[in-house]
Each structure stands twice: as structure tokens, then as C-alpha cells.
Design an enzyme around this catalytic site. Structure first.
Site, PDB file in Angstrom:
ATOM      1  N   ARG A 156      -3.391  -8.827   6.232  1.00 41.59           N
ATOM      2  CA  ARG A 156      -3.965 -10.152   6.489  1.00 41.59           C
ATOM      3  C   ARG A 156      -3.727 -11.133   5.347  1.00 41.59           C
ATOM      4  O   ARG A 156      -3.495 -10.744   4.201  1.00 41.59           O
ATOM      5  CB  ARG A 156      -5.448 -10.079   6.830  1.00 41.59           C
ATOM      6  CG  ARG A 156      -6.300  -9.256   5.947  1.00 41.59           C
ATOM      7  CD  ARG A 156      -7.707  -9.268   6.477  1.00 41.59           C
ATOM      8  NE  ARG A 156      -8.509  -8.430   5.593  1.00 41.59           N
ATOM      9  CZ  ARG A 156      -9.790  -8.578   5.390  1.00 41.59           C
ATOM     10  NH1 ARG A 156     -10.436  -9.549   6.005  1.00 41.59           N
ATOM     11  NH2 ARG A 156     -10.443  -7.770   4.579  1.00 41.59           N
ATOM     12  N   ARG A 184     -15.127   0.658  -3.965  1.00 44.62           N
ATOM     13  CA  ARG A 184     -15.527  -0.716  -4.312  1.00 44.62           C
ATOM     14  C   ARG A 184     -17.012  -0.740  -4.674  1.00 44.62           C
ATOM     15  O   ARG A 184     -17.414  -1.310  -5.678  1.00 44.62           O
ATOM     16  CB  ARG A 184     -15.242  -1.649  -3.126  1.00 44.62           C
ATOM     17  CG  ARG A 184     -13.771  -1.937  -2.979  1.00 44.62           C
ATOM     18  CD  ARG A 184     -13.465  -2.888  -1.830  1.00 44.62           C
ATOM     19  NE  ARG A 184     -12.040  -3.238  -1.863  1.00 44.62           N
ATOM     20  CZ  ARG A 184     -11.289  -3.432  -0.794  1.00 44.62           C
ATOM     21  NH1 ARG A 184     -11.802  -3.327   0.422  1.00 44.62           N
ATOM     22  NH2 ARG A 184     -10.009  -3.747  -0.932  1.00 44.62           N
ATOM     23  N   ARG A 194      -9.393  -8.585   9.771  1.00 41.57           N
ATOM     24  CA  ARG A 194      -8.566  -7.394  10.048  1.00 41.57           C
ATOM     25  C   ARG A 194      -8.226  -7.336  11.543  1.00 41.57           C
ATOM     26  O   ARG A 194      -7.140  -6.930  11.924  1.00 41.57           O
ATOM     27  CB  ARG A 194      -9.320  -6.130   9.646  1.00 41.57           C
ATOM     28  CG  ARG A 194      -9.550  -6.005   8.148  1.00 41.57           C
ATOM     29  CD  ARG A 194     -10.349  -4.751   7.839  1.00 41.57           C
ATOM     30  NE  ARG A 194     -10.614  -4.591   6.411  1.00 41.57           N
ATOM     31  CZ  ARG A 194     -11.719  -5.035   5.809  1.00 41.57           C
ATOM     32  NH1 ARG A 194     -12.654  -5.664   6.488  1.00 41.57           N
ATOM     33  NH2 ARG A 194     -11.885  -4.841   4.508  1.00 41.57           N
ATOM     34  N   ASP A 202     -13.863   1.711   0.513  1.00 39.32           N
ATOM     35  CA  ASP A 202     -15.086   0.907   0.528  1.00 39.32           C
ATOM     36  C   ASP A 202     -16.123   1.493  -0.438  1.00 39.32           C
ATOM     37  O   ASP A 202     -16.806   0.753  -1.152  1.00 39.32           O
ATOM     38  CB  ASP A 202     -15.652   0.831   1.956  1.00 39.32           C
ATOM     39  CG  ASP A 202     -14.667   0.152   2.916  1.00 39.32           C
ATOM     40  OD1 ASP A 202     -13.944  -0.761   2.473  1.00 39.32           O
ATOM     41  OD2 ASP A 202     -14.610   0.538   4.104  1.00 39.32           O
ATOM     42  N   VAL A 243       0.836  -1.207   0.000  1.00 38.61           N
ATOM     43  CA  VAL A 243       0.000   0.000   0.000  1.00 38.61           C
ATOM     44  C   VAL A 243       0.870   1.257   0.000  1.00 38.61           C
ATOM     45  O   VAL A 243       0.632   2.192  -0.763  1.00 38.61           O
ATOM     46  CB  VAL A 243      -0.956   0.032   1.222  1.00 38.61           C
ATOM     47  CG1 VAL A 243      -1.759   1.322   1.243  1.00 38.61           C
ATOM     48  CG2 VAL A 243      -1.890  -1.169   1.210  1.00 38.61           C
ATOM     49  N   HIS A 293     -14.514   0.013   9.667  1.00 35.63           N
ATOM     50  CA  HIS A 293     -13.944  -0.655   8.486  1.00 35.63           C
ATOM     51  C   HIS A 293     -13.772  -2.137   8.793  1.00 35.63           C
ATOM     52  O   HIS A 293     -12.685  -2.647   8.942  1.00 35.63           O
ATOM     53  CB  HIS A 293     -12.602  -0.019   8.143  1.00 35.63           C
ATOM     54  CG  HIS A 293     -11.945  -0.615   6.934  1.00 35.63           C
ATOM     55  ND1 HIS A 293     -12.527  -0.629   5.692  1.00 35.63           N
ATOM     56  CD2 HIS A 293     -10.748  -1.221   6.778  1.00 35.63           C
ATOM     57  CE1 HIS A 293     -11.711  -1.207   4.839  1.00 35.63           C
ATOM     58  NE2 HIS A 293     -10.619  -1.585   5.467  1.00 35.63           N
TER      59      HIS A 293
HETATM   60  P1  A3D Z   1       2.873  -4.941   3.454  1.00 31.01           P
HETATM   61  O1  A3D Z   1       3.051  -5.052   1.991  1.00 31.01           O
HETATM   62  O2  A3D Z   1       3.237  -6.105   4.306  1.00 31.01           O
HETATM   63  O3  A3D Z   1       3.688  -3.640   3.944  1.00 31.01           O
HETATM   64  C1  A3D Z   1       3.821  -3.275   5.277  1.00 31.01           C
HETATM   65  C2  A3D Z   1       5.182  -2.631   5.437  1.00 31.01           C
HETATM   66  O4  A3D Z   1       5.304  -2.118   6.759  1.00 31.01           O
HETATM   67  C3  A3D Z   1       6.358  -3.596   5.229  1.00 31.01           C
HETATM   68  O5  A3D Z   1       7.224  -3.097   4.225  1.00 31.01           O
HETATM   69  C4  A3D Z   1       7.041  -3.628   6.588  1.00 31.01           C
HETATM   70  O6  A3D Z   1       8.432  -3.789   6.520  1.00 31.01           O
HETATM   71  C5  A3D Z   1       6.656  -2.262   7.128  1.00 31.01           C
HETATM   72  N1  A3D Z   1       6.813  -2.135   8.571  1.00 31.01           N
HETATM   73  C6  A3D Z   1       6.548  -3.048   9.544  1.00 31.01           C
HETATM   74  N2  A3D Z   1       6.849  -2.543  10.755  1.00 31.01           N
HETATM   75  C7  A3D Z   1       7.302  -1.276  10.555  1.00 31.01           C
HETATM   76  C8  A3D Z   1       7.753  -0.248  11.414  1.00 31.01           C
HETATM   77  N3  A3D Z   1       7.796  -0.408  12.737  1.00 31.01           N
HETATM   78  N4  A3D Z   1       8.148   0.905  10.850  1.00 31.01           N
HETATM   79  C9  A3D Z   1       8.112   1.100   9.518  1.00 31.01           C
HETATM   80  N5  A3D Z   1       7.684   0.152   8.646  1.00 31.01           N
HETATM   81  C10 A3D Z   1       7.283  -1.020   9.163  1.00 31.01           C
HETATM   82  O7  A3D Z   1       1.349  -4.583   3.805  1.00 31.01           O
HETATM   83  P2  A3D Z   1       0.355  -3.657   2.946  1.00 31.01           P
HETATM   84  O8  A3D Z   1       1.116  -2.486   2.446  1.00 31.01           O
HETATM   85  O9  A3D Z   1      -0.415  -4.493   2.019  1.00 31.01           O
HETATM   86  O10 A3D Z   1      -0.655  -3.198   4.107  1.00 31.01           O
HETATM   87  C11 A3D Z   1      -0.214  -2.343   5.132  1.00 31.01           C
HETATM   88  C12 A3D Z   1      -1.300  -2.173   6.179  1.00 31.01           C
HETATM   89  O11 A3D Z   1      -2.405  -1.475   5.614  1.00 31.01           O
HETATM   90  C13 A3D Z   1      -1.869  -3.497   6.715  1.00 31.01           C
HETATM   91  O12 A3D Z   1      -2.112  -3.396   8.105  1.00 31.01           O
HETATM   92  C14 A3D Z   1      -3.171  -3.643   5.953  1.00 31.01           C
HETATM   93  O13 A3D Z   1      -4.111  -4.447   6.632  1.00 31.01           O
HETATM   94  C15 A3D Z   1      -3.603  -2.192   5.874  1.00 31.01           C
HETATM   95  N6  A3D Z   1      -4.582  -1.899   4.838  1.00 31.01           N
HETATM   96  C16 A3D Z   1      -5.640  -1.116   5.190  1.00 31.01           C
HETATM   97  C17 A3D Z   1      -6.587  -0.805   4.256  1.00 31.01           C
HETATM   98  C18 A3D Z   1      -7.756   0.041   4.639  1.00 31.01           C
HETATM   99  O14 A3D Z   1      -8.640   0.252   3.851  1.00 31.01           O
HETATM  100  C19 A3D Z   1      -7.829   0.606   5.974  1.00 31.01           C
HETATM  101  C20 A3D Z   1      -6.473  -1.275   2.947  1.00 31.01           C
HETATM  102  C21 A3D Z   1      -5.369  -2.035   2.615  1.00 31.01           C
HETATM  103  C22 A3D Z   1      -4.409  -2.346   3.574  1.00 31.01           C
END
Ligand code: A3D
Length: 326
Positions: A96, A165, A102, A162, A27, A189
Site C-alpha cells: 500500500r 511493534r 490493506r 504486530d 519484504v 491483520h
Molecule cells: P514490493 O516491494 O512491491 O514487492 C512485491 C514484489 O512482488 C515485487 O518485486 C513484484 O515484482 C513481485 N510480484 C508481483 N507479482 C508477482 C508474481 N505474480 N509473481 C512473483 N512476484 C510478483 O512490496 P513489499 O515487499 O513491500 O510487500 C509485499 C506484500 O507484503 C504486500 O502485499 C504488502 O502489503 C505485504 N506485507 C504484509 C505484511 C504483513 O504483516 C502481513 C507486512 C508488510 C508487507
């Protein structure tokens, strides 16, 4: 060719607004790339993993001559580089996998979000925080508690995604352009989110007048399960293109002081009968951040759905409070 009076090097960096994206995963990197393409700001991409933010930032910068955008993008593991940010997008944490909700992410992510927030606010005390990490309503609460910022400067992203979507499913069902569709999804959410068909329209006409009750119900159901549908397909993580785009829509409203009305997770102080919790509601989003909550006239059934959703948000917040991270 000779230039005179040119500002070079460090002085040149950050003449634009400065946005930090914490977490350079799916993200975070998508949001950074889309924000750079729209020339919203100079961008700092930070992660705990060494090399990844640096590599992704350099890759994005090398795309800029091809795509024709002007933005400096810096990858780093050092919070010193984030100092003086106007907007900080927090995506750090775990996402997840199939079979997880979540809410299963809470214990791991609350510590990460609390730690990130502490480090960010020390160096960017005037920043607006835009939280994305799940479970969203609990993580944005964590960021507010740790930062002590006013509610205008701590906002959660969920409703834009949301609603996006829902809009895409409406476009498919009615075979009309996404440009003429708006939708509102409120509440928390999670599985109890509240799609509002009455306020979801095609060229101003509510979808309740354009579709059967069964079709509307199917769209609401698919919207509420939209994140899980992608997780099932990807198997290794969760959605990021639409979430990244949703983040940038909000960033654009803030950085360009647009006063857009968008569904955001906002800290409620009595609106919708809710006090002291973050919930998805329509907000005015502009240069000051969350500049006001729009109170819709909800039917009793819609209000009940909001309050059912509030119960799940309250349960998550109680878990956060019990962990004693503040
Ligand atoms: P991912 O691709 O795993 O990226 C997360 C990143 O966070 C990784 O690069 C990790 O190294 C980094 N990270 C972990 N701990 C730390 C820290 N202490 N300091 C700095 N960086 C760190 O996950 P993603 O990008 O797919 O998702 C990230 C988060 O967003 C997750 O919790 C998802 O559930 C959430 N998310 C929320 C939504 C909403 O609509 C709210 C939508 C999509 C994802």
C-alpha cells in the site's frame, strides 16, 4: 592443495533445507537476506521481474564472505528452480501507499497469490506455505483454497509483526529491555486487530499493572496503526524490516522444529468460536508447521473484540469468493 571425493556443483546446492521466497521486493528480499544471515536454509528468490531476483541474490551471496554466513542464494524467474522447497514464503503482490488500506490491495493481490500458489504446489507438494501478502487474512485463505493443503501447512504472518511493534512501544514507554517483554496481538491483520494488554508482560508482569489505562490504550492504538504510521513516513510503500524479521522468526521456528508459541494467522476449526476462517491466534510452530492452536481464556470484552475483527475478515473472504478465482 588437492581435494579428493569432493561433491561439487549442483549436487552441493540444497544439501540444506530449501526455502523459496516468492516476490523479491522489499519484504521478500529483506526476509531472504535475514534468513541467509541466520543460515536457516539455501534460498531461492523468485520474482516476475527479470534481473531483480538474480541481482539481489548475487548481491546477498557476495555479502556472505564479509558477514561470514554459509547459504546458497539463487535468484530466478523460473518456478522449476523452486522444486522440492521445504518452506515457501509468499510476498508477491502490491503494497500500500499513503491513503490506501490493506483491503484496497485485495483484487490485484488475490490473482497474484492464486497464480503463485498454483505454480508452487505443483513442484513443492510437501512444502509449508507462509503467506505475507496483504490483505493477509484473505490472501492466506486464498493460498489454502488453491493449494488444498491441510491447515498445518498454510500459515499467515501478521501477529509476530504486530506483537513486535507492541513490544517495541512498551519498551520505549517503560524504558526497559525488549528482551524482557512479550506481547500478544490477535485477530485479523487490519484496523480491527486485537492487542491483548492482559497477556502482554514485562518479566511476566502484565502491562496493565505497570501502566495507566490511558498509556495502555495509547500503546494498543499505536500498534493497530503501526503499519499506517510507516506508510505515512515512507510514502512510496510499506514496512519491510520488521515484517522481514517477523517472517524469519517464524521460518526459524519451522525449519529448526522449535515448537515456539507465536501469534500466527491460522485456519480455525472451532477454536475461539470461529470455524473456517484465518485469524491471528497463538499457535505452536514447529517442523510440521502450525502444530496447534493455543486457546487463551479471554474476557467477554476481549472475545467481543475478536469477533468484531472476525466480521472484517469475513467481509474480505466474501470478496475473494465473489471474484471466482478458485
Ligand atoms: P514490493 O516491494 O512491491 O514487492 C512485491 C514484489 O512482488 C515485487 O518485486 C513484484 O515484482 C513481485 N510480484 C508481483 N507479482 C508477482 C508474481 N505474480 N509473481 C512473483 N512476484 C510478483 O512490496 P513489499 O515487499 O513491500 O510487500 C509485499 C506484500 O507484503 C504486500 O502485499 C504488502 O502489503 C505485504 N506485507 C504484509 C505484511 C504483513 O504483516 C502481513 C507486512 C508488510 C508487507
Amino acid at each position: 592443495m588437492q581435494w579428493s571425493g569432493m561433491i561439487r556443483g549442483d549436487n552441493r546446492f540444497f544439501q540444506r533445507k530449501k526455502v523459496t521466497v516468492v516476490g523479491s521486493g522489499n519484504v521478500g528480499a529483506t526476509a531472504a537476506f535475514l534468513a541467509a544471515q541466520r543460515e536457516l536454509a539455501d534460498i531461492v528468490l523468485l520474482d516476475v521481474v527479470e534481473g531483480v531476483p538474480q541481482g539481489k541474490a548475487l548481491d546477498m551471496y557476495e555479502a556472505s564472505p564479509i558477514q561470514g554466513y554459509n547459504a546458497n542464494i539463487l535468484g530466478t524467474n523460473d518456478y522449476a528452480d523452486t522444486a522440492g522447497s521445504d518452506l515457501v514464503i509468499i510476498t508477491a503482490g502490491i503494497a500500500r501507499k499513503p491513503g490506501m488500506s490493506r483491503d484496497d490491495l485485495l483484487v490485484t493481490n488475490v490473482n497474484i497469490v492464486a497464480d503463485v500458489t498454483r505454480k508452487i504446489v505443483e513442484l513443492s507438494p510437501d512444502a509449508i506455505l507462509l503467506v505475507v501478502t496483504n490483505p493477509l487474512d484473505a490472501m492466506v485463505y486464498t493460498a489454502k483454497r488453491v493449494s488444498g493443503f491441510p491447515r498445518s501447512r498454510v500459515i499467515g504472518m501478521a501477529g509476530v509483526l504486530d506483537s513486535g511493534r507492541m513490544r517495541s512501544f512498551i519498551a520505549q514507554a517503560l524504558d526497559v529491555s525488549i528482551e524482557d517483554i512479550s506481547a500478544f496481538v490477535l485477530g485479523g491483520h487490519g484496523d480491527t486487530m486485537v492487542p491483548l494488554p492482559r497477556y502482554s508482560t514485562v518479566a511476566g508482569v502484565s502491562i496493565t499493572e505497570l501502566m495507566s489505562e490511558a498509556e495502555v490504550a495509547a500503546i494498543c492504538q499505536r500498534t493497530a496503526q503501526g503499519g499506517a504510521e510507516i506508510v505515512q513516513l515512507l510514502k512510496t510503500g510499506s514496512a519491510f524490516y520488521a515484517p522481514g524479521a517477523a517472517v524469519v522468526e517464524m521460518a526459524d521456528a519451522i525449519l529448526n522444529d522449535k515448537n515456539r508459541v507465536l501469534p500466527c494467522a491460522a485456519y480455525l476449526e472451532g477454536e475461539y468460536g470461529v470455524n473456517g476462517y484465518f485469524m491471528g491466534v497463538p499457535c505452536k510452530l514447529g517442523g510440521g508447521g502450525m502444530e496447534g492452536v493455543v486457546e487463551l481464556d479471554l474476557l467477554p470484552s476481549e472475545m467481543e473484540a475478536m469477533h468484531r475483527s472476525l466480521e472484517s475478515v469475513k467481509a474480505l473472504v466474501a470478496q475473494v469468493d465473489a471474484l471466482g478465482v478458485f
